[in-house]
Design a protein around this motif. Structure first.
Motif, PDB file in Angstrom:
ATOM      1  N   GLU A 101       0.830  -1.207   0.000  1.00  0.00           N
ATOM      2  CA  GLU A 101       0.000   0.000   0.000  1.00  0.00           C
ATOM      3  C   GLU A 101       0.864   1.256   0.000  1.00  0.00           C
ATOM      4  OE1 GLU A 101      -3.278   2.429  -0.158  1.00  0.00           O
ATOM      5  OE2 GLU A 101      -3.163   0.250  -0.451  1.00  0.00           O
ATOM      6  N   ALA A 102       1.940   1.242   0.765  1.00  0.00           N
ATOM      7  CA  ALA A 102       2.836   2.403   0.808  1.00  0.00           C
ATOM      8  C   ALA A 102       3.445   2.669  -0.563  1.00  0.00           C
ATOM      9  CB  ALA A 102       3.933   2.176   1.845  1.00  0.00           C
ATOM     10  N   VAL A 103       3.900   1.617  -1.216  1.00  0.00           N
ATOM     11  CA  VAL A 103       4.492   1.762  -2.554  1.00  0.00           C
ATOM     12  C   VAL A 103       3.442   2.246  -3.547  1.00  0.00           C
ATOM     13  CG1 VAL A 103       5.544   0.498  -4.479  1.00  0.00           C
ATOM     14  CG2 VAL A 103       6.304   0.060  -2.135  1.00  0.00           C
ATOM     15  N   LYS A 104       2.227   1.726  -3.426  1.00  0.00           N
ATOM     16  CA  LYS A 104       1.132   2.130  -4.313  1.00  0.00           C
ATOM     17  C   LYS A 104       0.856   3.631  -4.191  1.00  0.00           C
ATOM     18  CE  LYS A 104      -2.362  -0.648  -4.310  1.00  0.00           C
ATOM     19  NZ  LYS A 104      -3.630  -1.314  -3.884  1.00  0.00           N
ATOM     20  N   GLN A 105       1.014   4.157  -2.972  1.00  0.00           N
ATOM     21  CA  GLN A 105       0.778   5.583  -2.740  1.00  0.00           C
ATOM     22  C   GLN A 105       2.020   6.438  -3.007  1.00  0.00           C
ATOM     23  OE1 GLN A 105      -1.221   6.729   0.871  1.00  0.00           O
ATOM     24  NE2 GLN A 105      -2.421   4.848   0.961  1.00  0.00           N
ATOM     25  N   ASN A 125      16.403 -12.746   1.789  1.00  0.00           N
ATOM     26  CA  ASN A 125      17.371 -13.734   1.329  1.00  0.00           C
ATOM     27  C   ASN A 125      16.691 -14.922   0.653  1.00  0.00           C
ATOM     28  OD1 ASN A 125      19.344 -12.150   2.528  1.00  0.00           O
ATOM     29  ND2 ASN A 125      19.314 -13.298   4.442  1.00  0.00           N
ATOM     30  N   LYS A 126      15.476 -15.238   1.104  1.00  0.00           N
ATOM     31  CA  LYS A 126      14.748 -16.384   0.563  1.00  0.00           C
ATOM     32  C   LYS A 126      13.785 -15.982  -0.554  1.00  0.00           C
ATOM     33  CE  LYS A 126      14.870 -18.616   5.101  1.00  0.00           C
ATOM     34  NZ  LYS A 126      14.058 -19.059   6.259  1.00  0.00           N
ATOM     35  N   GLY A 127      13.739 -14.685  -0.888  1.00  0.00           N
ATOM     36  CA  GLY A 127      12.849 -14.217  -1.944  1.00  0.00           C
ATOM     37  C   GLY A 127      11.387 -14.259  -1.572  1.00  0.00           C
ATOM     38  N   GLU A 128      11.065 -14.045  -0.286  1.00  0.00           N
ATOM     39  CA  GLU A 128       9.692 -14.191   0.187  1.00  0.00           C
ATOM     40  C   GLU A 128       8.940 -12.871   0.325  1.00  0.00           C
ATOM     41  OE1 GLU A 128      10.108 -16.230   3.868  1.00  0.00           O
ATOM     42  OE2 GLU A 128      10.606 -18.159   2.946  1.00  0.00           O
ATOM     43  N   LEU A 129       9.585 -11.747   0.083  1.00  0.00           N
ATOM     44  CA  LEU A 129       8.908 -10.469   0.277  1.00  0.00           C
ATOM     45  C   LEU A 129       8.025 -10.135  -0.917  1.00  0.00           C
ATOM     46  CD1 LEU A 129      11.702  -8.260   1.878  1.00  0.00           C
ATOM     47  CD2 LEU A 129       9.904  -9.547   3.013  1.00  0.00           C
ATOM     48  N   SER A 130       6.931  -9.416  -0.637  1.00  0.00           N
ATOM     49  CA  SER A 130       5.976  -9.085  -1.689  1.00  0.00           C
ATOM     50  C   SER A 130       6.515  -8.022  -2.641  1.00  0.00           C
ATOM     51  CB  SER A 130       4.663  -8.590  -1.060  1.00  0.00           C
ATOM     52  OG  SER A 130       4.908  -7.484  -0.209  1.00  0.00           O
ATOM     53  N   ALA A 131       7.377  -7.152  -2.154  1.00  0.00           N
ATOM     54  CA  ALA A 131       8.006  -6.143  -3.007  1.00  0.00           C
ATOM     55  C   ALA A 131       9.496  -6.448  -3.108  1.00  0.00           C
ATOM     56  CB  ALA A 131       7.793  -4.754  -2.409  1.00  0.00           C
ATOM     57  N   MET A 187      18.879   5.462  -3.573  1.00  0.00           N
ATOM     58  CA  MET A 187      18.263   6.770  -3.820  1.00  0.00           C
ATOM     59  C   MET A 187      17.013   6.657  -4.686  1.00  0.00           C
ATOM     60  SD  MET A 187      21.668   9.107  -4.450  1.00  0.00           S
ATOM     61  CE  MET A 187      20.724  10.543  -4.972  1.00  0.00           C
ATOM     62  N   ASN A 188      16.998   5.681  -5.586  1.00  0.00           N
ATOM     63  CA  ASN A 188      15.875   5.541  -6.517  1.00  0.00           C
ATOM     64  C   ASN A 188      14.873   4.473  -6.104  1.00  0.00           C
ATOM     65  OD1 ASN A 188      16.957   7.489  -8.348  1.00  0.00           O
ATOM     66  ND2 ASN A 188      18.417   5.955  -9.066  1.00  0.00           N
ATOM     67  N   ALA A 189      15.098   3.843  -4.959  1.00  0.00           N
ATOM     68  CA  ALA A 189      14.254   2.715  -4.548  1.00  0.00           C
ATOM     69  C   ALA A 189      13.031   3.168  -3.767  1.00  0.00           C
ATOM     70  CB  ALA A 189      15.070   1.750  -3.702  1.00  0.00           C
ATOM     71  N   PHE A 190      11.962   2.388  -3.867  1.00  0.00           N
ATOM     72  CA  PHE A 190      10.793   2.605  -3.028  1.00  0.00           C
ATOM     73  C   PHE A 190      10.841   1.740  -1.776  1.00  0.00           C
ATOM     74  CE2 PHE A 190       8.966   4.616  -6.777  1.00  0.00           C
ATOM     75  CZ  PHE A 190       8.272   5.672  -6.196  1.00  0.00           C
ATOM     76  N   VAL A 191      11.510   0.592  -1.863  1.00  0.00           N
ATOM     77  CA  VAL A 191      11.653  -0.287  -0.697  1.00  0.00           C
ATOM     78  C   VAL A 191      13.131  -0.606  -0.506  1.00  0.00           C
ATOM     79  CG1 VAL A 191      10.989  -2.456   0.400  1.00  0.00           C
ATOM     80  CG2 VAL A 191       9.400  -1.325  -1.173  1.00  0.00           C
ATOM     81  N   VAL A 192      13.632  -0.291   0.680  1.00  0.00           N
ATOM     82  CA  VAL A 192      15.032  -0.565   1.020  1.00  0.00           C
ATOM     83  C   VAL A 192      15.058  -1.540   2.190  1.00  0.00           C
ATOM     84  CG1 VAL A 192      17.196   0.412   1.873  1.00  0.00           C
ATOM     85  CG2 VAL A 192      15.815   1.691   0.221  1.00  0.00           C
ATOM     86  N   SER A 193      15.816  -2.609   2.036  1.00  0.00           N
ATOM     87  CA  SER A 193      15.959  -3.583   3.117  1.00  0.00           C
ATOM     88  C   SER A 193      17.209  -3.254   3.921  1.00  0.00           C
ATOM     89  CB  SER A 193      16.064  -4.999   2.536  1.00  0.00           C
ATOM     90  OG  SER A 193      16.232  -5.943   3.574  1.00  0.00           O
ATOM     91  N   ASN A 194      17.003  -2.925   5.188  1.00  0.00           N
ATOM     92  CA  ASN A 194      18.133  -2.591   6.050  1.00  0.00           C
ATOM     93  C   ASN A 194      18.933  -3.857   6.355  1.00  0.00           C
ATOM     94  OD1 ASN A 194      19.205  -0.244   7.514  1.00  0.00           O
ATOM     95  ND2 ASN A 194      18.940  -1.550   9.304  1.00  0.00           N
ATOM     96  N   PRO A 195      20.233  -3.857   6.118  1.00  0.00           N
ATOM     97  CA  PRO A 195      21.022  -5.066   6.397  1.00  0.00           C
ATOM     98  C   PRO A 195      21.155  -5.310   7.892  1.00  0.00           C
ATOM     99  CG  PRO A 195      22.464  -3.258   5.794  1.00  0.00           C
ATOM    100  CD  PRO A 195      21.061  -2.761   5.590  1.00  0.00           C
ATOM    101  N   SER A 196      21.405  -6.545   8.251  1.00  0.00           N
ATOM    102  CA  SER A 196      21.654  -6.847   9.659  1.00  0.00           C
ATOM    103  C   SER A 196      22.969  -6.205  10.086  1.00  0.00           C
ATOM    104  CB  SER A 196      21.722  -8.360   9.867  1.00  0.00           C
ATOM    105  OG  SER A 196      22.858  -8.898   9.208  1.00  0.00           O
ATOM    106  N   CYS A 197      23.124  -5.992  11.384  1.00  0.00           N
ATOM    107  CA  CYS A 197      24.336  -5.332  11.874  1.00  0.00           C
ATOM    108  C   CYS A 197      25.575  -6.170  11.569  1.00  0.00           C
ATOM    109  CB  CYS A 197      24.225  -5.055  13.366  1.00  0.00           C
ATOM    110  SG  CYS A 197      23.930  -6.510  14.376  1.00  0.00           S
ATOM    111  N   TYR A 198      25.462  -7.482  11.761  1.00  0.00           N
ATOM    112  CA  TYR A 198      26.603  -8.351  11.488  1.00  0.00           C
ATOM    113  C   TYR A 198      27.031  -8.252  10.021  1.00  0.00           C
ATOM    114  CZ  TYR A 198      26.292 -10.841  15.971  1.00  0.00           C
ATOM    115  OH  TYR A 198      26.306 -11.173  17.297  1.00  0.00           O
ATOM    116  N   CYS A 199      26.051  -8.308   9.127  1.00  0.00           N
ATOM    117  CA  CYS A 199      26.374  -8.311   7.698  1.00  0.00           C
ATOM    118  C   CYS A 199      26.869  -6.952   7.219  1.00  0.00           C
ATOM    119  CB  CYS A 199      25.159  -8.754   6.892  1.00  0.00           C
ATOM    120  SG  CYS A 199      24.777 -10.503   7.141  1.00  0.00           S
ATOM    121  N   THR A 200      26.445  -5.885   7.875  1.00  0.00           N
ATOM    122  CA  THR A 200      26.978  -4.566   7.528  1.00  0.00           C
ATOM    123  C   THR A 200      28.490  -4.548   7.722  1.00  0.00           C
ATOM    124  OG1 THR A 200      24.927  -3.443   8.149  1.00  0.00           O
ATOM    125  CG2 THR A 200      26.919  -2.108   8.079  1.00  0.00           C
TER     126      THR A 200
END
Length: 219
Positions: A76-80, A96-102, A117-130
């Protein structure tokens, strides 16, 4: 002014987000719902109204809800035309498993700034992986390591744990100790291997061990 909605954030991350936004000259919090507040909603109708009201009032949404509860919110957020920054550990694993709707963009600005900068949905990385990705990046880019066998030991403070993890509440387990965490059954290796492939076009084999050290935060 950029209006920021925070949905489903708890404890340390909610506190850190609030401080960052409060100190930003061009941002202000429009709505704030913790996950525990939302779980106390007496009806599904009120729950959905709260979510969509938060989207209406915000330009950017920080989502801390697990992906099974947040798919419709993100859609809904992306739609708006609103932007979503996903800060849930559960969503990081789901990505990682490709399960997200966006389809989210991986949120390490040092490595992925233009796409973020151009994305509508950004996945914040885990602290360890950062920490691991920022350390790996120059080595992968310069072809300075054997990509088939990369060993990573990462150490982070107690705030890196999930709030439901028993180690959070156990002083004796954490004090004056370095403890391996979820050895052999974590999502970090998958995340690192996937994102190295996405960002650098390289295949990598990772043996990853996360550790908890007796400090509040830090990697």
């Amino acid at each position: 002014m950029v209006w920021v909605g925070i949905i489903g954030a708890e404890a340390y991350i909610a506190n850190a987000l609030s401080k960052l936004i409060a100190s930003h000259p061009a941002a202000q919090i429009s709505t704030f719902f913790s996950e525990s507040q939302l779980s106390d909603c007496t009806s599904e109708k009120y729950y959905k109204w709260s979510m969509f009201d938060a989207i209406e009032k915000s330009d950017i949404i920080f989502n801390g809800l697990p992906h099974k509860n947040s798919g419709s919110i993100i859609s809904e957020a992306v739609k708006q035309g609103k932007k979503v920054i996903d800060i849930s550990d559960d969503n990081s694993a789901a990505m990682n498993k490709g399960e997200l709707s966006a389809s989210p963009v991986y949120g390490i600005p040092e490595l992925n700034k233009e796409n973020i900068m151009n994305a509508f949905v950004v996945s914040n990385p885990s602290c360890y992986c950062t920490g691991a990705m920022l350390g790996l990046a120059p080595l992968v880019h310069g072809k300075l390591i054997d990509m088939k066998s990369v060993i990573i030991d990462s150490k982070a403070g107690v705030t890196s744990l999930s709030k439901t993890d028993k180690l959070v509440e156990s002083f004796l387990d954490n004090n004056e100790s370095v403890k391996a965490y979820k050895l052999g059954r974590d999502n970090h290796s998958i995340e690192i291997e996937q994102q190295v492939g996405n960002l650098f076009g390289e295949k990598i084999g990772v043996f990853y061990t996360p550790y908890i050290v007796p400090m509040n935060k830090g990697i």
